[in-house]
Structure formats: structure tokens, C-alpha cells
Scaffold this active site. Structure first.
Site, PDB file in Angstrom:
ATOM      1  N   HIS A 184       1.044  -0.983   0.046  1.00 63.57           N
ATOM      2  CA  HIS A 184      -0.352  -0.169   0.087  1.00 63.57           C
ATOM      3  C   HIS A 184       0.803   0.984   0.558  1.00 63.57           C
ATOM      4  O   HIS A 184       0.618   2.477   0.589  1.00 63.57           O
ATOM      5  CB  HIS A 184      -1.011  -0.317   1.744  1.00 63.57           C
ATOM      6  CG  HIS A 184      -1.668  -1.491   1.700  1.00 63.57           C
ATOM      7  ND1 HIS A 184      -3.208  -1.438   1.243  1.00 63.57           N
ATOM      8  CD2 HIS A 184      -1.533  -2.251   2.205  1.00 63.57           C
ATOM      9  CE1 HIS A 184      -2.928  -3.048   1.262  1.00 63.57           C
ATOM     10  NE2 HIS A 184      -2.158  -2.848   1.971  1.00 63.57           N
ATOM     11  N   SER A 305      15.137  21.061 -15.968  1.00 64.43           N
ATOM     12  CA  SER A 305      14.569  22.239 -17.212  1.00 64.43           C
ATOM     13  C   SER A 305      15.198  22.869 -17.393  1.00 64.43           C
ATOM     14  O   SER A 305      15.804  23.988 -16.833  1.00 64.43           O
ATOM     15  CB  SER A 305      13.566  22.516 -15.419  1.00 64.43           C
ATOM     16  OG  SER A 305      12.651  23.526 -15.209  1.00 64.43           O
ATOM     17  N   LYS A 311      16.648  21.353 -10.895  1.00 62.59           N
ATOM     18  CA  LYS A 311      15.579  20.063 -11.437  1.00 62.59           C
ATOM     19  C   LYS A 311      16.199  18.899 -12.314  1.00 62.59           C
ATOM     20  O   LYS A 311      18.030  19.252 -12.546  1.00 62.59           O
ATOM     21  CB  LYS A 311      14.121  20.055 -12.417  1.00 62.59           C
ATOM     22  CG  LYS A 311      13.370  21.422 -11.762  1.00 62.59           C
ATOM     23  CD  LYS A 311      12.542  20.310 -10.648  1.00 62.59           C
ATOM     24  CE  LYS A 311      11.618  19.471 -11.081  1.00 62.59           C
ATOM     25  NZ  LYS A 311      10.702  19.733 -12.264  1.00 62.59           N
ATOM     26  N   GLU A 318       9.510   8.177 -17.294  1.00 62.99           N
ATOM     27  CA  GLU A 318       8.350   8.557 -17.863  1.00 62.99           C
ATOM     28  C   GLU A 318       8.050   8.604 -18.999  1.00 62.99           C
ATOM     29  O   GLU A 318       6.919   8.069 -19.022  1.00 62.99           O
ATOM     30  CB  GLU A 318       8.679  10.598 -17.246  1.00 62.99           C
ATOM     31  CG  GLU A 318       8.706  11.083 -15.688  1.00 62.99           C
ATOM     32  CD  GLU A 318       8.475  12.310 -15.446  1.00 62.99           C
ATOM     33  OE1 GLU A 318       7.889  12.635 -15.485  1.00 62.99           O
ATOM     34  OE2 GLU A 318      10.048  12.890 -16.019  1.00 62.99           O
TER      35      GLU A 318
END
Ligand code: ARG
Length: 490
Positions: A184, A305, A311, A318
Site C-alpha cells: 500500500h 528544466s 531540477k 516517465e
């Protein structure tokens, strides 16, 4: 100019051809005999599959060579005719090897089969027209596609094994490091980092098992099935199969021209793999956040970024996660395409290729990238260790009482009370004094505190499939032998 005239301007928006010059298709159509006019521009655009099936050009030539040989052995072509056709196909092969997308786009032909036949006839004259004897594009395309699919499946097998091996190599390296295991997405029990990594390798082994079955299913010769009813000339299909390297021969000519089950199973396998890769990718996205910090992806697999200088984005993971969507979509498209088909070949089947090509291309893009990311990522052991807390050993504490004969339900209850006590007093579980533990259950003794050692907890799970060092070594050996057993022919 009337719709249906053979000479058609290229329409903007239908956009299949590079050149704006009108294309004369008289003489190119393979079935011209009974038709007067040519196809309408709209139909032409819909009908044409060359921009997709051009990828089958090598297979089409290989299949054609084999078919010429079969016609020769059947006594339908003379030896010198077979040789001349083979020579012509060699010329076509050399020519097509130099073609780029623009050349195919400019070709007037409907599909790769008509293109190869036209170029052959251009090269050797009317003898080229004898090659299609007893053959249909229906058994031809099925043959080309299986020849292509067989190689694609083998490549995919190597890429899947490559990623599983990358995970295994990193697992070996981090067999001794401990991290929180989750259920979980809540901290559950300590596990070796290697155990987590291998939990993402075994699904790939199952994908490989599936792929081996798809390979077997694909490895069947369709040629000789004709349009649907077979071939009236005595072609030796066993010799054809041997020539093309197929392990088996299809048994029913109607089924042969309509069977795309191997495609569906390949595309299903790709979707399943996509799901597995997406899950691994999600782990990497999560574990590379500042909040977790368990892994750090190498510079070569992260991006910055344009706006925020700090970043460090896990784009590789992704993108892999995103690609799973199209892999699942291909499966829906192909199964839906197949479900309503009546007996025999139906033109709907032309749509099979894009889903298969896209599934294969997507995995060929995604698998090496993910393998590279896994190979080069840093596992930050201090962070995985620091994320452990004593609460994760509550089960071990309950097991302590179990070893002293207490029923698990009772010990679970007692430890639950200790967890509450610790929480209420704002202390970690292992900060409770022995006396406090005994106040909840007198059977706790001073040595109960020894359970608060994650390494010991991990070592105690020594069963097959467990977390101990020995179990992990055994798991790694099992993975190695599974991968060796599942290797497809090169
Ligand atoms: N381009 C077709 C396909 O991919 C080849 C077979 C065409 N056969 C036919 N009878 N029109 O399926």
C-alpha cells in the site's frame, strides 16, 4: 477528370505521396483484367499500404525466391527460368537496399508485393509475371509477415533478457543493502535492495516465456495456401519450409490466410511487458524523488528544466511509463480488428501491421533505454537504510512471542498494544523499555529487543524465494538459468 480515371492527381491532405505529379497506375494494378477504370483518388489513398508494409521488402524478396524454387521443383518453371527470376530478384534487392522513405512514397504501387513484382518485371521482362503462379498476396503477406515477426521476436527476446540481466547485475551488487519493502506504499518490512530489483526482473522472465511461445506459433509456413484454397501445382511445402527456415507447415489453407493469432499474442506480450516496464519506471520515478532519494539516475538518463536550475527529471522512466499506453492501445486495436471477421482473408487484415510494427518499435526504443538507466543508476544505500524504522520490525516482535509458543493472534495483539504505547509517548518502538513490554505481555524478555535489527530480520527469512543472503544467491542462480533456458535462436 472523372472519378475513377486511371490518371489521378495527388490530393493535398491524402498526403501519401511526396511528388505532386499525377501518377499513372495503368498497368500497375495486379488485378486489372476485369476492371475498366482505375481507382478513385480517395480509394487509392485508403487502399495503399506501401508506406507501412515497405518494411517487409527483404522478406518479400526472400519469400519470392523460395517460391520460384518451389515452382521449379514442381516442374512449372524451367531451371533457367528459376535462375533468371533469382537473378532479377537480386537486382531488385540491390535497388531497394538503396531506397529511402521518399522513394517508396513516390512509388505508384499499392503495396510491397506489387512493388517487388513490378520491379522484377521491369528487370527481367514478362518472365517476372510467372512468379505469381499459384501464389496469392494472401499467403504471400502472411509469409512475409511471419518471416519479419520471427526476427522481431528474437530481437525482443534479447532486449528483454538484457534488461533482466541489468537488474540482476545491480541486484548482485546490492544484495546486502537493506531498504523498506512496501505494501500500500506504506513501509512494511525490511528487504534487501537486490530483492526489490529482482522483483522487477521476474515479470520479464514471464514475458520471455510468453515470447518463446509466440515464436513457436509464428514459426509456421503459410506459403502454398494461395488465396484461401491452396495451390493446384505440386509444390513441396516441406521443402519451402526448410528453405525459409520455418519449423512447421500450416494445416488449413483457409485458416492460414486469416490467422493473425501470433500477432495478437505478440502485441499482448508487448502490452504486458509495457505494463511491467511502466511499474519499474514508476518505482524509479518515486525512488529518485528528494523525498525518497533511494536511487539517483545517471546524467545520461535525466534531463534538466529550462526554468528551474535545480531540477533533475527522471524522463527516461516517465517516457517508459507513458509508452505503456500505446502498447495497450495496440492490443485493443488488433483484437477489435480481428473479432468480427468472417471466414477467409479479409482486407481488414491489412491493418494488422501497424499495431505489430508499433509494438515492436516501441519496445525496441524503451527496453535499451531502461536497461541503460538501470545499469548506470546509483543506489544510495545510506538513504535506503535511513528510511527503515523500528516499526517495520513489529512483525518480527510478534514472531518473537510466537517462537515462545504464543498463538500469533495473541502476539499480534500484544505488539499492537506496544505500537500504540510507543506512538502515544512519541517514541519509536525500539525505545520501549523491557519493563514496558512486559507490562503488556509478561512473556517478553530482555532478548526481545534483539529483533530490532533489520539485517537479522532479512537474514531470518531463509526460505526459497525469501530475503536471506542464501535465498538471494539461489534466486540469482535461478534467474540466470531461466534466462539461459529461454534464449531464442539468434
Ligand atoms: N496489402 C495486403 C495486406 O496487407 C496484401 C494482401 C492483399 N490481398 C488482397 N486480396 N487484396 O493484407
Amino acid at each position: 477528370m472523372a472519378v475513377g480515371a486511371a490518371t489521378l492527381p495527388v490530393r493535398a491532405g491524402l498526403g501519401r505521396r511526396m511528388s505532386d505529379a499525377p501518377v499513372d497506375r495503368r498497368g500497375h494494378a495486379l488485378w486489372g483484367g476485369r476492371f475498366e477504370g482505375g481507382l478513385s483518388g480517395e480509394m487509392e489513398a485508403l487502399n495503399r499500404s506501401l508506406d507501412v508494409d515497405r518494411r517487409l521488402w527483404r522478406e518479400d524478396i526472400r519469400g519470392s525466391r523460395a517460391w520460384a524454387g518451389a515452382l521449379g521443383r514442381a516442374g512449372f518453371l524451367a531451371t533457367d527460368e528459376v535462375e533468371e527470376i533469382a537473378r532479377g530478384l537480386g537486382v531488385v534487392e540491390e535497388r531497394l537496399a538503396g531506397w529511402g522513405a521518399g522513394d517508396f512514397a513516390a512509388a505508384p504501387d499499392e503495396d510491397i508485393h506489387s512493388l517487388v513484382e513490378r520491379l522484377l518485371t521491369d528487370t527481367i521482362g514478362p518472365l517476372g509475371g510467372k512468379l505469381h503462379t499459384g501464389r496469392s498476396r494472401n499467403d504471400q503477406v502472411a509469409t512475409d509477415f511471419r518471416l519479419w515477426g520471427r526476427e522481431a521476436i528474437r530481437r525482443q527476446g534479447r532486449l528483454l533478457a538484457g534488461l533482466a540481466e541489468a537488474l540482476a547485475a545491480r541486484a548482485r551488487e546490492h544484495a546486502g543493502a537493506v531498504m523498506p519493502g512496501y505494501t500500500h506504499l506504506q513501509r512494511a518490512q525490511p528487504v534487501p535492495v537486490g530483492h526489490w530489483l529482482l522483483s522487477r526482473a521476474w515479470p520479464l522472465v514471464r514475458d520471455l516465456e510468453h515470447l518463446v511461445a509466440v515464436h513457436r506459433e509464428c514459426d509456421v509456413l503459410p506459403l502454398g495456401a494461395g488465396a484461401l484454397a491452396g495451390c493446384p501445382f505440386p509444390v513441396d511445402r516441406a521443402a519451402l519450409a526448410a528453405d525459409l527456415g520455418f519449423a512447421r507447415i500450416s494445416e488449413n489453407s483457409i485458416d492460414t490466410v486469416a490467422d493473425r493469432d501470433w500477432c495478437a499474442r505478440l502485441v499482448f506480450g508487448a502490452a504486458m511487458t509495457g505494463v511491467h516496464l511502466s511499474q519499474l519506471a514508476e518505482d524509479l520515478v518515486l525512488f529518485s524523488t528528494s523525498e525518497f532519494g533511494f536511487v539517483r539516475l545517471a546524467d545520461g538518463f535525466t534531463t534538466g528544466s529550462s526554468l528551474m536550475p535545480q531540477k533533475r527529471n527522471p524522463d527516461v522512466a516517465e517516457l517508459v511509463r507513458g509508452k505503456a499506453g500505446r502498447l495497450v492501445g495496440n492490443l485493443a486495436a488488433l483484437l477489435t480488428l480481428l473479432k468480427g471477421l468472417p471466414t477467409g482473408y479479409n482486407r481488414d487484415l491489412q491493418e494488422d501491421k501497424e499495431t505489430v510494427f508499433d509494438a515492436v518499435d516501441t519496445l525496441e526504443l524503451v527496453l535499451p533505454a531502461l536497461a541503460g538507466a538501470v545499469h548506470t543508476m546509483t543506489v544510495v544505500r545510506e538513504r535506503t537504510r535511513a528510511a527503515l524504522d523500528a516499526g517495520m520490525l513489529a512483525t518480527d516482535l510478534a514472531d518473537y512471542l510466537v517462537r515462545r509458543g504464543v498463538p500469533f493472534r495473541e502476539s499480534h495483539h500484544a505488539v499492537g498494544a506496544l505500537v500504540r504505547l510507543a506512538e502515544e509517548s512519541g517514541r519509536p518502538l525500539d525505545a520501549l523499555a523491557t519493563k514496558e513490554m512486559q507490562s503488556v505481555d509478561a512473556r517478553f524478555e530482555a532478548d526481545a529487543r534483539e529483533v530490532f535489527d533489520p539485517d537479522r530480520s532479512v537474514a531470518s527469512r531463509d526460505m526459497h524465494g525469501g530475503t536471506s543472503a542464501r535465498a538471494l544467491r539461489r534466486q540469482l542462480r535461478a534467474l540466470d538459468s531461466a534466462l539461459a533456458a529461454l534464449a531464442l535462436p539468434v
